[in-house]
Write an enzyme that holds these catalytic residues in place. Structure first.
Site, short mmCIF file in Angstrom:
data_model
loop_
_atom_site.label_atom_id
_atom_site.label_comp_id
_atom_site.label_asym_id
_atom_site.label_seq_id
_atom_site.Cartn_x
_atom_site.Cartn_y
_atom_site.Cartn_z
N ASP A 1 30.18 45.97 39.60
CA ASP A 1 31.22 45.24 40.29
C ASP A 1 32.55 45.67 39.67
O ASP A 1 32.62 46.39 38.68
CB ASP A 1 30.97 43.73 40.18
CG ASP A 1 31.63 42.96 41.31
OD1 ASP A 1 31.16 41.87 41.64
OD2 ASP A 1 32.63 43.49 41.88
C1 GLC Z 1 34.76 41.83 43.93
C2 GLC Z 1 33.45 41.18 44.25
C3 GLC Z 1 32.47 42.09 44.94
C4 GLC Z 1 33.24 43.04 45.84
C5 GLC Z 1 34.02 43.96 44.93
C6 GLC Z 1 34.83 44.99 45.72
O1 GLC Z 1 35.21 41.44 42.67
O2 GLC Z 1 32.75 40.52 43.18
O3 GLC Z 1 31.55 41.27 45.66
O4 GLC Z 1 32.36 43.78 46.66
O5 GLC Z 1 34.89 43.25 44.06
O6 GLC Z 1 35.82 44.36 46.47
#
Ligand code: GLC
Length: 735
Positions: free
Chosen positions: A264
């Site tokens: 993430d």
């Molecule tokens: C965010 C979220 C994740 C998302 C990623 C990209 O922090 O936790 O679910 O896909 O960043 O935007």
């Protein structure tokens, strides 16, 4: 729109041969995804693509720009490796469908698959080839803002929708021109964040991890999901992004997953913030060891992986294995054959097919929570004047909900707009917000709204939460109606005009203080682009509500976590043993008859249980029959029941639900678990015989012997309209 031919693949690439030709810098380039800077792109960014130091980009949805960067990657770089182009497409791209929690309330996987098919079609037109969905975290804490993105509290239901969304996004052929790679997230256990506070600690015992939080990811992998995303969460002391047990032992060795794991956002350097590592270099090492193939948004791999290899802390073989996973995903997406998009091949967003589907999804996701004295459906002849009140009656953005990066509010039809369009001159519509926002505390708008209600045949009151009050990092410690909405609803109720409450929300809310102020309550969630037409069709009976709760509605926030598939404990509450606050005031002896599992100040039951939802029709269940009461492992048995629509007026759909309890296990088992459901359409007075086939595999669980197996013994099954169903029978699984 002509269906673009799937490109005839050139010579299939041989991943090993490509890797053998790659420099270390080019290998590391495949292991990062960067947030695309605003155009005009900095030279360094373009040069990084040209030299193969960036293999994936995110948050660029301008097709000409995407095509140009793909051209540079494929024609100007040394090895011509195409880019992954990612975007969060959580419940629609331009056309927005109901939030995933609402889609789960449809209990209609085919419908949800269609919605994600359209979402992929719209996203792929811009050059996007990867999205970070489905979010399949089991969510049992409505304080958590991301429950809005989930499919709710149940393992079976979440697994069904995991499969549906992966198939919708990736299609049968992930290399087709309008499919995109799915990414099951967040692996794993993110929904167990303590106190419902986002990014918080998760302590999940192995049996809970295996029996509750992991199964939907198995479903997604069995549906051929091409990627997973690691969770931010600290999982039992080792954040998921560095958790070898989770990422290697379970995901790679036990499950044999060969797809890509992406971290993430900046979750790799956050290992240092967790206090698991001393610096970014060690964070890179731990994430690489855990098999995180692609680092998102941070560049610790690019900065330190080479040193780690030179120091022998990471081997070249380990590095090549990660690179192979990424190249394999690009190969499965057909990117080596065709990476650029041609918007002319696609239906335009706002296409009637998309909007019609968005409306149908909104209709089937809404849940009728209350309908006293048949207040609904409204009859036009009896409602010549309608007060349309509240801060959410006319909010084209808020009705879309959270995670709508590319949602187009100009496509939105709000409830107020739909009412005006539907009712025209035949009805006088009096609109008054009453509150500027749902968080508003001032009462200066009440008088206008109260006057409108007093002079109308019915008051439709649109309350709840704006989109910003749920979603990532947007958690609430109190999940009642925000601001002064309860006071507002009471003021409208006191006019004596019948009140219909339409709730727009990203989470369950505690409604005990307002439920008596409305004759009827329609839970609309955040229903997306076509919120208005869907709500109007349901309120006026053109459509009959059929949604069922995918998550429990507690009476009070202090009951959380409160979910139907709970353990019974050694002292379950019973009507005889529950002691209420008023009982205590009567001076009951301290050793009281109670001493079972309850709160003194709130009933142990939910306000609305999992699986609950009303219809304008009424459904009766009778004559449950098992075709056998004894089975052996490997057998199956059928459970059938007759469902009758006893309404003489309304056709409708009932979601017939099958629950099972394993009465005795080597580990304690939930009081019941959903094992199947069927949506059944019945005309007035009609009946249908509904049959479920249950296999012993579906009774298996991760046992005290640390393996997934079924255990012989007594089982009970129930069939009914929600998780409180009492009609059932028992069977024995023979040793
Ligand atoms: C965010 C979220 C994740 C998302 C990623 C990209 O922090 O936790 O679910 O896909 O960043 O935007």
């Amino acid at each position: 729109m002509t269906q673009a031919p799937t490109p005839v693949p050139k010579e299939p690439i041989v991943i090993g041969e490509i890797i053998a030709r790659m420099t270390r810098s080019e290998k590391l380039g495949q292991l990062c995804i960067v947030d695309t800077p605003p155009a005009p792109f900095p030279d360094e960014f373009v040069e990084s693509i040209r030299t193969g130091r960036i293999g994936a980009i995110m948050n660029l949805v301008e097709p000409d720009q995407v095509n140009e960067l793909q051209r540079i990657a494929m024609e100007e770089s040394r090895l011509g490796i195409p880019l992954l182009v990612a975007r969060d497409v959580i419940h629609g791209f331009k056309t927005i469908f109901p939030i995933p929690l609402a889609q789960a309330a449809s209990w209609d996987p085919d419908l949800v698959r269609e919605c994600t098919r359209v979402a992929a079609h719209e996203a792929a037109s811009t050059g996007v080839n990867w999205t970070f969905a489905p979010m399949i975290d089991i969510s049992r804490d409505p304080r958590w803002g991301r429950i809005a993105e989930s499919f709710g509290e149940d393992v079976h239901l979440t697994g069904v929708f995991a499969r549906a969304t992966v198939k919708g996004l990736q299609g049968e052929n992930p290399a087709a021109f309008d499919t995109i790679a799915a990414c099951a997230k967040h692996f794993a256990g993110y929904g167990a964040s303590e106190s419902g506070r986002d990014y918080n600690t998760t302590n999940i015992p192995e049996n809970e991890l295996r029996n509750v939080y992991l199964p939907p990811f198995r479903d997604a992998i069995e549906a051929n999901v091409l990627s997973l995303m690691s969770s931010f969460g600290d999982l039992d002391g080792i954040p998921a992004t560095a958790n070898d047990h989770l990422m290697n032992t379970i995901l790679r060795k036990e499950w044999g997953f060969e797809g890509v794991v992406v971290s993430d956002w900046e979750a790799v350097p956050q290992l240092g913030v967790h206090g698991l590592t001393a610096d970014d270099k060690e964070s890179a090492e731990q994430a690489l060891r855990a098999g995180i193939d692609i680092e998102m948004a941070s560049m610790t791999y690019a900065r330190y992986a080479s040193e780690l290899i030179d120091e022998g802390r990471i081997s070249e073989v380990q590095l090549d294995a990660l690179v192979a996973n990424v190249l394999r995903m690009k190969q499965r997406l057909g990117l080596f054959d065709k990476a650029q998009t041609d918007p002319a091949q696609f239906r335009t967003p706002g296409h009637s097919k998309h909007l019609d589907l968005a409306k149908r999804a909104a209709v089937r996701s809404m849940v009728l929570l209350k309908n006293e004295n048949g207040r609904l459906p409204l009859r036009r002849e009896n409602n010549r004047s309608i007060a349309v009140l509240g801060p959410l009656a006319d909010e084209p953005n808020d009705q879309l909900g959270t995670w709508v990066f590319d949602g187009d509010p100009s496509l939105s039809v709000t409830p107020l707009q739909a009412l005006r369009a539907r009712l025209g001159e035949a009805c006088e519509i009096r609109h008054a917000r009453g509150l500027n926002t749902t968080r508003h505390r001032a009462q200066d708008g009440f008088a206008e709204a109260v006057d409108a209600a007093k002079s109308s045949d019915v008051a439709l009151v649109f309350l709840g939460e704006e989109a910003i009050l749920s979603g990532e990092a947007h958690c609430r410690a109190d999940i009642g109606l925000p601001g002064n909405q309860a006071e507002f609803l009471r003021a409208v109720h006191e006019t004596g005009t019948p009140v219909v409450l339409v709730l727009m929300t990203g989470r369950p809310l505690t409604l005990g203080d307002v439920i008596d102020y409305a004759d009827a309550i329609l839970l609309a969630w955040h229903p997306g682009t076509m919120a208005g037409p869907a709500i109007v069709d349901l309120l006026f009976g053109n459509e009959n509500p059929s949604g069922k709760l995918p998550v429990t509605f507690p009476r009070a926030v202090g009951q959380i976590p409160l979910y139907y598939a709970h353990k019974i404990t050694g002292r379950p509450p019973t009507p005889e043993t529950v002691v209420r606050m008023e009982d205590v005031e009567k001076g009951l002896p301290q050793h009281a008859v109670g001493n079972t599992s309850f709160h003194l100040d709130v009933d142990p039951s939910p306000l609305f249980p999992f699986g609950y939802g009303l219809s304008y029709a009424q459904f009766e269940f009778k004559d449950p029959v098992l075709d056998t009461v004894e089975i052996s492992t490997g057998d199956s048995l059928s459970i059938s029941v007759t469902v009758t629509n006893t309404s003489d007026r309304y056709a409708g759909e009932e979601v017939v639900q099958l629950y099972v309890r394993d009465m005795v296990g080597s580990l304690t088992r939930p009081v019941r678990e959903l094992k199947g459901f069927q949506r059944v359409h019945l005309d007035p007075g009609a009946s249908a015989r509904v049959t479920f086939r249950l296999t012993t595999d579906e009774l298996a669980f991760y046992t005290r012997r640390k393996t997934i197996e079924t255990e012989p013994g007594r089982f009970r099954v129930w069939v009914g309209a929600d998780s409180t169903a009492q009609m059932g029978a028992e069977f024995i699984l023979l040793p």
